[in-house]
Design a protein around this motif. Structure first.
Motif, mmCIF file in Angstrom:
data_model
loop_
_atom_site.group_PDB
_atom_site.id
_atom_site.type_symbol
_atom_site.label_atom_id
_atom_site.label_comp_id
_atom_site.label_asym_id
_atom_site.label_seq_id
_atom_site.Cartn_x
_atom_site.Cartn_y
_atom_site.Cartn_z
ATOM 1 N N PRO A 138 -8.831 5.404 9.273
ATOM 2 C CA PRO A 138 -9.534 5.145 8.004
ATOM 3 C C PRO A 138 -8.699 4.264 7.068
ATOM 4 C CG PRO A 138 -8.655 7.376 8.052
ATOM 5 C CD PRO A 138 -8.452 6.813 9.419
ATOM 6 N N MET A 139 -9.362 3.298 6.429
ATOM 7 C CA MET A 139 -8.656 2.363 5.550
ATOM 8 C C MET A 139 -8.095 3.050 4.315
ATOM 9 S SD MET A 139 -11.051 -1.049 5.669
ATOM 10 C CE MET A 139 -11.369 -1.921 7.206
ATOM 11 N N ASN A 140 -8.787 4.092 3.816
ATOM 12 C CA ASN A 140 -8.275 4.745 2.603
ATOM 13 C C ASN A 140 -6.932 5.421 2.850
ATOM 14 O OD1 ASN A 140 -9.205 6.827 4.177
ATOM 15 N ND2 ASN A 140 -10.777 7.524 2.730
ATOM 16 N N VAL A 141 -6.702 5.871 4.087
ATOM 17 C CA VAL A 141 -5.396 6.442 4.416
ATOM 18 C C VAL A 141 -4.341 5.344 4.462
ATOM 19 C CG1 VAL A 141 -4.073 7.682 6.167
ATOM 20 C CG2 VAL A 141 -6.405 8.403 5.638
ATOM 21 N N ASP A 142 -4.712 4.187 5.033
ATOM 22 C CA ASP A 142 -3.770 3.066 5.052
ATOM 23 C C ASP A 142 -3.350 2.685 3.635
ATOM 24 O OD1 ASP A 142 -3.918 2.963 7.790
ATOM 25 O OD2 ASP A 142 -5.380 1.324 7.850
ATOM 26 N N ARG A 143 -4.341 2.611 2.727
ATOM 27 C CA ARG A 143 -4.010 2.242 1.349
ATOM 28 C C ARG A 143 -3.149 3.302 0.693
ATOM 29 N NH1 ARG A 143 -9.503 0.456 1.360
ATOM 30 N NH2 ARG A 143 -10.153 2.438 0.391
ATOM 31 N N ALA A 144 -3.471 4.582 0.953
ATOM 32 C CA ALA A 144 -2.688 5.665 0.345
ATOM 33 C C ALA A 144 -1.247 5.652 0.844
ATOM 34 C CB ALA A 144 -3.343 7.012 0.626
ATOM 35 N N GLN A 145 -1.039 5.222 2.078
ATOM 36 C CA GLN A 145 0.312 5.150 2.640
ATOM 37 C C GLN A 145 1.030 3.866 2.260
ATOM 38 O OE1 GLN A 145 -0.690 5.790 6.842
ATOM 39 N NE2 GLN A 145 0.439 7.718 6.737
ATOM 40 N N GLY A 146 0.312 2.940 1.608
ATOM 41 C CA GLY A 146 0.930 1.687 1.216
ATOM 42 C C GLY A 146 1.220 0.758 2.370
ATOM 43 N N LEU A 147 0.427 0.825 3.445
ATOM 44 C CA LEU A 147 0.649 -0.044 4.599
ATOM 45 C C LEU A 147 0.284 -1.480 4.249
ATOM 46 C CD1 LEU A 147 -0.794 2.130 7.511
ATOM 47 C CD2 LEU A 147 1.565 1.966 6.706
#
Length: 525
Positions: A138-147
């Motif tokens: 999921p993209m929202n997890v990527d954003r939350a992790q700062g990837l």
């Protein structure tokens, strides 16, 4: 009083039906074949991700995802598609093989050397209830992790979320499964898994949530996926076995063992009772026969004694009258009768003869008490049939197996099994599969079993390193079984507490005149 009420509540809760939960080990095993599907653009100097979704392997070089995940790349020849695995390898380019917008499915082939463990597809009808897991990126997890952009192309473990099936229904002109396992943009094309890690759907889209409404999500049903794969000649692994946990299987095995032990005790008691009755009958018959023989011998001996006395009197009278011929005949007859009488008296059956005859009658008279099966001790050539009720299978093949067992632990006259604490086993660490198998054989019950551990790439590398440190001894070598048993602990110590799969087979001695079976999988490995 309070403690008693608490104990009663705990007991009631323990007796209530438990909701089946997904096994984390099975979800982790399935996640090995899940990839990030990235649409790649370029400005002529460097490449960059345009969008991404999720996909999963249905064959070592074949990936399934949603059609809408790759739609943009299909419409723009400046864009390419790549997949990024969850573990180990770098990204590889893929090319579309087939796209079906109606069912929102796409099939991609890896163009490089990357090979992935294929997921198993559930072969039974879509379930109406039960726990499920969604796996993807999921993209929202990527954003939350700062990837950042570079992180997209680096292998990352997928995100797993749990929920429940809410039903199956047609949507957007294809069959879908409604569920509550949270997904977001980027999850599209990822697998929806049952409790055993088998694919029951391909996550596609979510329902809009407004004013606090509960969120629901849709996955393309296997009723769409399986025909799509067959149409494209993909030989996917399909499994329709019931999804049971190893805990349930172990509990069932314990119940079976207790039941068999109880039946064995009852059978032993029945045999003991039959043997006691047989001994009683044999004793009565022996006593009657021996006492009859004793009385007959004694009576005949007495008659012969009387005959000897009478013949002796005739001989004495003949001697007095100087009748030499009558004296010789009477004397000879008296001697023979007396000798016969004494022999009958001293050779009559004794009381101890009763016990001997009882023992002979109850032992079959030949002193044989061993098994009549010539293969019972060493097993001989075994034909082993799969027992589904005692097994847990998520993707492995279950072909019958045949092997020749020797009491030294040698299989097919070439493969040595190791022994530890009376248990015979052989550990298999293949180079072409991300799984470690432990084959076991119990000669006493003629049970063959295989425990399969589906490991990550790093765990498999460690297992292969441990396996490379020893060379199994050849059959017939001194102390071969015990030595191999010790060697194999280097691999088994690296394995998880429980396997992902357990295949159980019941073996029987193969008839000598039957034709040989050539199984696809051999217990000797």
């Amino acid at each position: 009083m309070r403690s008693k009420l608490l104990s009663l509540c705990v007991l009631i809760l323990a007796l209530l039906p438990q909701i089946a939960k997904a096994d984390p080990a099975d979800i982790d095993a399935a996640a090995r074949g899940v990839v990030r599907v990235v649409i790649i653009g370029t400005d002529g100097r460097e490449v960059y991700p345009v969008s991404h979704g999720t996909g999963f392997a249905v064959a070592p070089d074949m990936i399934v995802t949603n059609a809408h995940v790759v739609r943009e790349a299909l419409l723009d020849d400046t864009l390419t598609i790549a997949v990024v695995p969850s573990d180990g390898d770098k990204a590889e380019y893929v090319r579309p093989i087939s796209v079906d917008p109606r069912s929102d499915l796409a099939l991609l082939r890896i163009t490089g050397e990357m090979r992935l463990p294929a997921l198993t597809i559930a072969g039974s009808a879509d379930p109406d209830s039960g726990e499920v897991s969604a796996v993807g990126y999921p993209m929202n997890v990527d954003r939350a992790q700062g990837l950042d952009i570079g992180d997209i192309f680096r292998p990352q473990p997928p995100v797993k979320s749990r929920g429940f099936i809410s039903g199956a229904r047609p949507s957007r002109q294809f069959d879908s499964i409604l569920h509550t396992a949270p997904i977001a943009r980027g999850n599209s094309g990822g697998p929806l898994l049952d409790g055993c890690g088998r694919v029951i759907g391909v996550n596609s889209f979510g329902a809009d949530s407004e004013a606090g409404d509960a969120e629901f999500y849709f996955a393309v049903s296997t009723r769409e996926l399986l025909p799509f794969l067959r149409k494209n000649n993909v030989d996917a692994t399909v499994n329709a076995s019931p999804c049971r946990s190893l805990a349930e299987l172990d509990a069932s095995e314990r119940e079976r063992m207790l039941r068999e032990q109880s039946e064995a005790r009852q059978a032993m008691a029945a045999r003991a009772d039959e043997q006691r009755q047989a001994r009683d009958r044999a004793r009565l018959e022996a006593e009657f026969a021996v006492l009859g023989e004793r009385e007959n011998s004694m009576a005949l001996a007495f008659l012969l004694f009387l005959l000897a006395g009478g013949a002796g009197a005739v001989a004495w009278h003949a001697r007095q009258n100087e009748e030499e011929r009558r004296m010789m005949i009477g004397g000879t007859l008296a001697g023979l009768a007396l000798l016969s009488s004494l022999l009958l008296w001293f050779l009559r059956p004794g009381v101890e003869e009763i016990d001997r005859r009882v023992a002979a009658a109850t032992q079959g008279g030949d002193g044989s008490s061993g098994s009549t099966d010539p293969d019972a001790a060493d097993g001989g050539t075994m034909l082993c049939s799969f027992v589904e009720s005692r097994s847990r299978v998520t993707g492995a093949r279950t072909d019958d197996v045949e092997f020749a067992w020797q009491d030294s632990g040698c299989v097919n006259e070439r493969t040595q099994y190791g022994v530890v604490a009376g248990e015979w086993s052989r550990v298999l660490v293949p180079d072409d599969e991300e799984a470690v198998s432990i084959n076991r054989y119990d000669p006493a019950t003629r049970t063959f079993s295989t425990d399969r551990y589906l490991l990550s790439r790093s765990a498999m590398s460690a297992a292969r390193e441990a396996r490379d440190k020893y060379s199994p001894p050849q059959c017939g070598a001194d102390n071969a079984a015990a030595s191999l048993g010790d060697m194999q602990t280097g691999v088994t110590s690296l394995l998880p507490p429980r396997p992902n799969e357990r295949l159980v087979y019941q073996c029987e001695a193969k008839p000598a005149d039957s034709q040989a079976i050539k199984p696809l999988a051999s217990p000797a490995g």
